[in-house]
Design a protein around this motif. Structure first.
Motif, PDB file in Angstrom:
ATOM      1  N   THR A   1     -23.339  21.062  70.694  1.00 47.83           N
ATOM      2  CA  THR A   1     -22.410  21.079  71.814  1.00 47.83           C
ATOM      3  C   THR A   1     -20.969  21.038  71.345  1.00 47.83           C
ATOM      4  N   SER A   2     -20.715  20.278  70.258  1.00 52.17           N
ATOM      5  CA  SER A   2     -19.337  20.119  69.786  1.00 52.17           C
ATOM      6  C   SER A   2     -18.753  21.392  69.231  1.00 52.17           C
TER       7      SER A   2
ATOM      8  N   ALA B   1      -8.153  17.363  83.323  1.00 50.87           N
ATOM      9  CA  ALA B   1      -9.277  18.268  83.568  1.00 50.87           C
ATOM     10  C   ALA B   1     -10.097  18.505  82.306  1.00 50.87           C
ATOM     11  N   LEU B   2      -9.462  18.391  81.136  1.00 49.93           N
ATOM     12  CA  LEU B   2     -10.149  18.701  79.882  1.00 49.93           C
ATOM     13  C   LEU B   2     -10.907  17.506  79.302  1.00 49.93           C
ATOM     14  N   ARG B   3     -10.526  16.286  79.655  1.00 49.08           N
ATOM     15  CA  ARG B   3     -11.103  15.131  78.964  1.00 49.08           C
ATOM     16  C   ARG B   3     -12.588  14.949  79.219  1.00 49.08           C
ATOM     17  N   ASP B   4     -13.109  15.554  80.306  1.00 46.84           N
ATOM     18  CA  ASP B   4     -14.536  15.438  80.599  1.00 46.84           C
ATOM     19  C   ASP B   4     -15.315  16.691  80.231  1.00 46.84           C
TER      20      ASP B   4
ATOM     21  N   GLU C   1     -16.318  15.435  75.117  1.00 48.64           N
ATOM     22  CA  GLU C   1     -17.287  14.336  75.128  1.00 48.64           C
ATOM     23  C   GLU C   1     -18.110  14.317  73.846  1.00 48.64           C
ATOM     24  N   ALA C   2     -18.463  15.496  73.344  1.00 50.81           N
ATOM     25  CA  ALA C   2     -19.226  15.562  72.094  1.00 50.81           C
ATOM     26  C   ALA C   2     -18.426  14.997  70.931  1.00 50.81           C
ATOM     27  N   ALA C   3     -17.124  15.319  70.891  1.00 54.16           N
ATOM     28  CA  ALA C   3     -16.280  14.784  69.824  1.00 54.16           C
ATOM     29  C   ALA C   3     -16.190  13.267  69.915  1.00 54.16           C
ATOM     30  N   ARG C   4     -16.053  12.736  71.122  1.00 56.28           N
ATOM     31  CA  ARG C   4     -16.004  11.278  71.283  1.00 56.28           C
ATOM     32  C   ARG C   4     -17.327  10.630  70.881  1.00 56.28           C
ATOM     33  N   SER C   5     -18.443  11.295  71.189  1.00 55.36           N
ATOM     34  CA  SER C   5     -19.751  10.695  70.925  1.00 55.36           C
ATOM     35  C   SER C   5     -20.048  10.559  69.436  1.00 55.36           C
ATOM     36  N   ILE C   6     -19.425  11.392  68.614  1.00 55.51           N
ATOM     37  CA  ILE C   6     -19.664  11.282  67.168  1.00 55.51           C
ATOM     38  C   ILE C   6     -18.553  10.492  66.475  1.00 55.51           C
TER      39      ILE C   6
ATOM     40  N   PRO D   1     -11.664  10.025  66.551  1.00 56.75           N
ATOM     41  CA  PRO D   1     -10.637   9.217  67.230  1.00 56.75           C
ATOM     42  C   PRO D   1      -9.787  10.053  68.179  1.00 56.75           C
ATOM     43  N   ALA D   2      -9.162   9.355  69.125  1.00 53.59           N
ATOM     44  CA  ALA D   2      -8.360  10.032  70.147  1.00 53.59           C
ATOM     45  C   ALA D   2      -7.189  10.779  69.540  1.00 53.59           C
ATOM     46  N   TRP D   3      -6.595  10.243  68.457  1.00 56.53           N
ATOM     47  CA  TRP D   3      -5.424  10.894  67.886  1.00 56.53           C
ATOM     48  C   TRP D   3      -5.764  12.234  67.232  1.00 56.53           C
ATOM     49  N   ILE D   4      -7.045  12.499  67.041  1.00 57.40           N
ATOM     50  CA  ILE D   4      -7.489  13.814  66.572  1.00 57.40           C
ATOM     51  C   ILE D   4      -7.942  14.677  67.749  1.00 57.40           C
ATOM     52  N   ILE D   5      -8.620  14.072  68.708  1.00 62.59           N
ATOM     53  CA  ILE D   5      -9.123  14.835  69.852  1.00 62.59           C
ATOM     54  C   ILE D   5      -7.988  15.420  70.676  1.00 62.59           C
TER      55      ILE D   5
END
Length: 301
Positions: free
Chosen positions: A7-8, A186-189, A194-199, A202-206
């Protein structure tokens, strides 16, 4: 884990297809005559800004040199666009005025984006109390008309071209913050975020990699249109004495200097006004075509 990794790697819904970007440019310019016309106007203005000091008929008048013997000459002959009340060649001063006009416009838009884009991205991605705090601050600035707020700031700092640019940037950044905030929310969900957060990314990269990259289209369109609008706003500040000061060759200042003789010596104000009009028109047409060019969701032409 394999499903998460798969997914990511999915592309965002409106990521720009880099391979077809060149073909899209040619398609838009070939079929959209207004886009081509806008691009030509921008090239003309940028050429004047870059080469103006070298192609001006009277280069010494860029520094304010006057010639009392040639006051108020009508267009024609040596002075193609006539002369002003001090005998200065109008065409030369328009060419010299292109560089500060374009430079200030690009600087204002860049500074406004540097302030507003990160704040909007953080507010939209984080949400919650931080989003509310940043948006309430933004709304305080937006409560004032941009030009009125710029006038107040210039009055405090003192009239000059640099201070006018700072004032315009202060009044312009909230619009970028609101624009990016809406896109980031609109993009955060989206699945790839979400795949990037799940693995554990960090937010400063996302935020810069997955959020800001997909906000580039509206940012570029807004910035392109704003360049022309800032040229008009800077000229308005100069017109009322809060921008560039004599003897600087500024389009808005030239319009103000000739307004008292508009019915007898119309060319003094008219041609600088035309220069402002051409610049604003070109960037607006270009911004509209960029929207079609960069957003693949638009219907292909």
């Amino acid at each position: 884990m394999s499903r998460v990794l798969t997914t990511s790697t999915q592309l965002p819904d409106y990521a720009v297809d880099r391979q077809s970007a060149g073909a899209r440019v040619l398609r838009v310019l070939r079929k959209d005559r207004l886009a081509l016309f806008g691009a030509l106007l921008i090239v003309l203005v940028l050429a004047a800004a870059i080469f103006g000091p070298w192609i001006a008929p009277f280069p010494e008048q860029g520094a304010g040199v006057t010639d009392a013997a040639r006051r108020n000459l009508a267009p024609g002959g040596v002075n193609l666009l006539g002369t002003d009340q001090l005998g200065r060649d109008v065409l030369s001063r328009i060419l010299f005025g292109a560089r500060p006009a374009v430079t200030v416009a690009f600087a204002v838009v860049a500074l406004a984006a540097l302030i507003g884009v990160p704040l909007g991205a953080i507010a939209g991605y984080r949400g919650g109390w931080l989003d509310n705090l940043l948006m309430r601050i933004t709304e305080i600035f937006q409560a004032f008309p941009p030009l009125l707020l710029a006038m107040v700031v210039v009055a405090l700092l003192g009239p000059s071209l640099m201070n006018a640019g700072i004032a315009l940037a202060i009044s312009w950044w909230p619009w970028y913050a609101r624009l990016v905030r809406a896109e980031a929310a609109a993009l955060r969900d989206r699945p790839y975020v979400e795949a990037a957060r799940s693995i554990g990314v960090p937010a400063w990269i996302i935020v810069p990699r997955h959020v800001l990259r997909n906000c580039l289209t509206p940012i570029l369109v807004q910035a392109t249109v704003d360049i022309g609008t800032v040229v008009l706003a800077a000229g308005s500040l100069a017109f009322i004495g809060l921008g560039a000061q004599p003897p600087e060759p500024d389009w808005g200042l030239m319009v103000a200097e000739g307004r008292g003789a508009i019915f007898t010596h119309w060319w003094i104000s008219t041609f600088p006004g035309v220069a402002i009009f051409v610049t604003v028109l070109g960037f607006n047409l270009l911004g509209d075509s960029l929207r079609d060019l960069l957003d693949p969701r638009q219907v292909k032409r």
